[in-house]
Write an enzyme that holds these catalytic residues in place. Structure first.
Site, PDB file in Angstrom:
ATOM      1  N   GLU A  56     -14.226 -19.517   6.463  1.00 33.49           N
ATOM      2  CA  GLU A  56     -13.604 -19.404   5.133  1.00 33.49           C
ATOM      3  C   GLU A  56     -14.650 -19.014   4.092  1.00 33.49           C
ATOM      4  O   GLU A  56     -14.431 -18.186   3.208  1.00 33.49           O
ATOM      5  CB  GLU A  56     -12.955 -20.741   4.736  1.00 33.49           C
ATOM      6  CG  GLU A  56     -11.963 -21.281   5.764  1.00 33.49           C
ATOM      7  CD  GLU A  56     -12.605 -22.248   6.758  1.00 33.49           C
ATOM      8  OE1 GLU A  56     -13.660 -21.937   7.353  1.00 33.49           O
ATOM      9  OE2 GLU A  56     -12.043 -23.324   6.948  1.00 33.49           O
ATOM     10  N   CYS A  91     -12.851 -27.435   6.244  1.00 31.95           N
ATOM     11  CA  CYS A  91     -13.628 -28.670   6.377  1.00 31.95           C
ATOM     12  C   CYS A  91     -13.717 -29.382   5.033  1.00 31.95           C
ATOM     13  O   CYS A  91     -13.575 -28.780   3.970  1.00 31.95           O
ATOM     14  CB  CYS A  91     -15.028 -28.346   6.898  1.00 31.95           C
ATOM     15  SG  CYS A  91     -16.016 -27.344   5.777  1.00 31.95           S
TER      16      CYS A  91
HETATM   17  N1  LIG Z   1     -12.618 -24.985   9.120  1.00 30.98           N
HETATM   18  C1  LIG Z   1     -13.827 -24.799   9.729  1.00 30.98           C
HETATM   19  N2  LIG Z   1     -14.387 -23.557   9.719  1.00 30.98           N
HETATM   20  C2  LIG Z   1     -15.561 -23.309  10.367  1.00 30.98           C
HETATM   21  O1  LIG Z   1     -16.038 -22.160  10.356  1.00 30.98           O
HETATM   22  C3  LIG Z   1     -16.237 -24.393  11.049  1.00 30.98           C
HETATM   23  N3  LIG Z   1     -17.411 -24.170  11.744  1.00 30.98           N
HETATM   24  C4  LIG Z   1     -15.648 -25.676  10.987  1.00 30.98           C
HETATM   25  N4  LIG Z   1     -16.305 -26.739  11.553  1.00 30.98           N
HETATM   26  C5  LIG Z   1     -16.066 -28.093  11.027  1.00 30.98           C
HETATM   27  C6  LIG Z   1     -17.101 -29.087  11.568  1.00 30.98           C
HETATM   28  O2  LIG Z   1     -16.805 -30.348  10.991  1.00 30.98           O
HETATM   29  C7  LIG Z   1     -18.542 -28.696  11.177  1.00 30.98           C
HETATM   30  O3  LIG Z   1     -18.880 -27.483  11.784  1.00 30.98           O
HETATM   31  C8  LIG Z   1     -19.516 -29.811  11.637  1.00 30.98           C
HETATM   32  O4  LIG Z   1     -19.333 -30.932  10.794  1.00 30.98           O
HETATM   33  C9  LIG Z   1     -20.976 -29.358  11.552  1.00 30.98           C
HETATM   34  O5  LIG Z   1     -21.307 -29.002  10.218  1.00 30.98           O
HETATM   35  P1  LIG Z   1     -21.912 -27.523   9.974  1.00 30.98           P
HETATM   36  O6  LIG Z   1     -20.869 -26.536  10.471  1.00 30.98           O
HETATM   37  O7  LIG Z   1     -23.180 -27.461  10.792  1.00 30.98           O
HETATM   38  O8  LIG Z   1     -22.138 -27.435   8.501  1.00 30.98           O
HETATM   39  N5  LIG Z   1     -14.448 -25.868  10.334  1.00 30.98           N
HETATM   40 ZN   LIG Z   2     -15.874 -25.169   6.365  1.00 29.81          ZN
END
Ligand SMILES: Nc1nc(=O)c(N)c(NC[C@H](O)[C@H](O)[C@H](O)COP(=O)(O)O)[nH]1
Ligand SMILES: [Zn+2]
Length: 166
Positions: A56, A91
């Site tokens: 996003e 997230c």
């Molecule tokens: N909606 C969403 N889009 C994304 O592109 C992605 N990678 C996540 N992932 C959510 C997950 O909770 C997090 O990837 C972990 O909490 C690790 O955090 P980081 O990504 O390292 O900041 N969620």
């Molecule tokens: Zn996110």
């Protein structure tokens, strides 16, 4: 057809397939869509842009760069009825500590200070692997942004999202 939500979610899923698998996140794809015209304004996937970027986040960053705006001002260039499709709900807390996508979507305001993104269409809830139950939808709805689940692709979305975990 701006109402063919499944078609847009399939496109978002095809974006997720581009994401390099990692054990510490999910492979997600997202689109920014002009709901009045059906035009795809931007598309992105996890880790597409430099740094530990989310799908996003990449959509917003790419559109803002095309309009010479910093990401936090991207709403000034978005059409009035912009929506986001994301294979996984935005997230609300990230283990990295980076700004969560729910907050990025909420802060995206147009020139009148109103929400630039009207709705979030999501393919699945976030699995409780990294941060427990995701409260992103509640936060988005508390800020006037409707969250709508688009059913039908859950299994494919989760298989792609967790490919780096096996
Ligand atoms: N909606 C969403 N889009 C994304 O592109 C992605 N990678 C996540 N992932 C959510 C997950 O909770 C997090 O990837 C972990 O909490 C690790 O955090 P980081 O990504 O390292 O900041 N969620
Ligand atoms: Zn996110």
């Amino acid at each position: 057809d701006p109402n063919d939500h499944l078609a847009y979610m399939r496109l978002a899923l095809s974006q997720a397939h581009e994401s390099p698998p990692k054990p510490s996140n999910f492979r997600v794809g997202a689109l920014l869509v002009d709901a009045d015209t059906g035009a795809i304004l931007s598309q992105g996937y996890t880790l597409e842009l430099q740094g530990n970027t989310h799908a996003e986040q990449c959509c917003l960053m790419k559109f803002s760069r095309e309009h010479d705006l910093p990401e936090e001002r991207v709403g000034e260039a978005l059409p009035p009825n912009t929506v986001i499709y994301t294979t996984m709900e935005p997230c609300n807390l990230r283990l990295s500590g980076n700004l969560p996508c729910a907050d990025r979507i909420i802060r995206t305001k147009n020139k009148d200070g109103k929400n630039a993104i009207q709705k979030v269409y999501l393919g699945v809830k976030e699995p409780e692997k990294f941060v427990g139950e995701n409260q992103g939808r509640t936060k988005l709805e508390d800020n006037g942004i409707e969250c709508i689940h688009v059913p039908g692709l859950e299994e494919d979305i989760l298989n792609v999202a967790t490919a780096g975990h096996r």
